[in-house]
Design a protein around this motif. Structure first.
Motif, PDB file in Angstrom:
ATOM      1  N   ASP A 168       0.520   2.246   4.212  1.00 25.63           N
ATOM      2  CA  ASP A 168       0.223   3.076   3.308  1.00 25.63           C
ATOM      3  C   ASP A 168      -1.447   2.545   3.325  1.00 25.63           C
ATOM      4  N   MET A 169      -2.126   3.823   3.573  1.00 28.67           N
ATOM      5  CA  MET A 169      -3.454   3.281   3.860  1.00 28.67           C
ATOM      6  C   MET A 169      -3.287   3.654   2.371  1.00 28.67           C
ATOM      7  N   LYS A 193      -0.350  -3.908  -3.096  1.00 29.83           N
ATOM      8  CA  LYS A 193      -2.126  -3.981  -2.886  1.00 29.83           C
ATOM      9  C   LYS A 193      -3.162  -3.634  -3.056  1.00 29.83           C
ATOM     10  N   ASP A 224      -1.737   9.699   4.789  1.00 28.53           N
ATOM     11  CA  ASP A 224      -1.995   8.272   4.585  1.00 28.53           C
ATOM     12  C   ASP A 224      -1.161   7.854   4.682  1.00 28.53           C
TER      13      ASP A 224
HETATM   14 MG   LIG Z   1      -2.400   5.378   0.280  1.00 28.94          MG
END
Ligand SMILES: [Mg+2]
Length: 419
Positions: A14-15, A162, A107
């Motif tokens: 996941d960007m 993240k 993304d």
């Molecule tokens: Mg993302």
């Protein structure tokens, strides 16, 4: 055979703050600032930078709320065509790590890593290499990667650390991980369902797993069964690899048959624009351009040209199609004209992409920028908001491609493209 089944591994990439990160990369003056990308049709935040998140701004929040929380942020409209370009680069990278890649959105992607981890030494090493390769290919963008034996756990795993995270959830850790995992973290558990679960005293997957399948089926039907499965780590969904279209084309049956090459020429440009925009949106480029012409007697001819390199730019598609048309005799009036592009290969287009930084012809870079500007204006104001000058000439004479399919008139947006 008869040995142990090999471990199934699914990786989710996941960007991080994708749209905002691209804006900060493309415009270094935005780095370190709260950047909020959004607006458009639904008037909500698409993505915000981590600097903006500190003010409590979140995706899907109304823009008005975001402005209230973070009035000093830089507010930008999305440039989807640009984001699609970067997405295509990322997809190209992922293809080096697994033959089975599913782009779940612009993304994020799932990779079937089963058996691939051996190539890299371990799942963790594979994840690290993947993150590094994405960073290098995109000029510094970060992503978060999770790996787990099943799809939904891979997705949850990618959220654990993240941004710039890596989290591996091995089969031996699944049960403990699920025990305290909130049911709201399970994809598909929306607010209404979660409220009903809360009334039953079920807030974690551990609690959901303890109730029998029969209970879930009777009480909530298919949705209940699904939760019961997920709560026990069961998710049989496979990675669905992306299958690109074989070709992209546009064609029109003319209102009046014609041999006027100027009229046909304008249709070529209109079709090239439409096909090009669609290719760029999908991150595709093709080597073969096809012109299709049907005459008034319904005889049809198609002519193809295969180029030395792949293209997705409006001007390149138009010029190639124009070359074919110029060489074509028109013994009768034409009733249909179409343009198509095919011959796609995996990987990013060679024109108007990030690779422009590597220095192809300046002309290509200029046309790439023009395409991007037109694409982004069309996204904001609808197709037809922006039209190349040549198409407007035909409109004055009432015989061009305009006004027919695109409704009344051509609006002139009072906006200059940002780049
Ligand atoms: Mg993302």
């Amino acid at each position: 055979m008869g040995g142990r089944e090999r471990q199934r591994w699914i990786m989710h990439m996941d960007m991080d703050a994708f749209f905002a990160s691209i804006e900060q990369k493309d415009d270094p003056s935005l780095r370190g600032l709260p950047v909020i990308v959004g607006g458009g049709h639904r008037g909500v935040v698409s993505t915000c930078s981590y600097e903006a998140r500190r003010f409590g701004v979140r995706s899907a929040m109304p823009m008005s709320e975001a402005r209230r929380r973070c009035p000093n942020a830089v507010f930008l409209r999305p440039r989807m065509a640009r984001y699609a370009e970067v997405s295509a680069l990322v997809r190209g990278v992922l293809g080096d790590f697994s033959p089975r890649v599913e782009m779940a959105s612009v993304d994020e992607a799932y990779l079937d890593a089963t058996g691939m981890e051996g190539v890299f030494g371990s799942v963790e090493a594979m994840g690290r290499r993947l993150k590094q390769a994405v960073r290098e290919a995109t000029g510094g963008l970060t992503c978060s990667v999770g790996a787990a034996p099943v799809k939904f756990l891979a997705k949850i795993a990618s959220e654990q650390r993240k941004p710039d995270g890596l989290f591996i959830l091995g089969p031996e850790g699944v049960e403990a991980f699920l025990l305290d995992l909130p049911v709201t973290a399970v994809p598909g558990v929306g607010r209404t369902f979660a409220e009903a679960l809360a009334r039953l005293g079920v807030s974690t997957c551990g609690q959901a797993a303890r109730l029998g399948g029969e209970f879930w089926r009777k009480r909530f039907g298919r949705q209940g069964e699904l939760l019961h499965d997920r709560a026990r780590g069961i998710d049989p969904r496979e990675v669905q690899p992306f299958a690109p279209p074989k070709s992209e084309s546009a064609e029109t049956t003319l209102e009046e048959d014609t041999r006027d090459r100027d009229v046909l020429d304008r249709w070529l440009l209109r079709h090239a624009e439409r096909v090009g925009a669609s290719l760029r949106r999908q991150g595709l480029a093709g080597r073969t351009v096809t012109l299709k012409v049907k005459f008034e007697d319904f005889r049809q001819v198609t002519r193809q040209v295969t180029l030395p390199r792949r293209i997705c730019g409006t001007e390149a598609i138009y010029k190639t199609a124009r070359g074919i048309l110029d060489a074509l005799e028109l013994p009768r009036r034409v009733r249909l004209i179409g343009v198509g592009v095919s011959g796609f290969e995996e990987g990013p287009p060679e024109q108007g992409s990030l690779l422009a930084e590597a220095g192809p012809a300046a002309e290509d870079a200029r046309l790439g920028r023009l395409d991007r500007a037109v694409d982004s204006l069309c996204e904001k104001y609808g197709r037809g908001a922006v039209t190349r000058g040549r198409l407007l000439e035909g409109k004055k004479n009432g015989d061009g491609p305009d006004g027919r399919e695109r409704g009344p008139g051509v609006r002139q947006p009072g906006v200059t493209p940002r780049r």
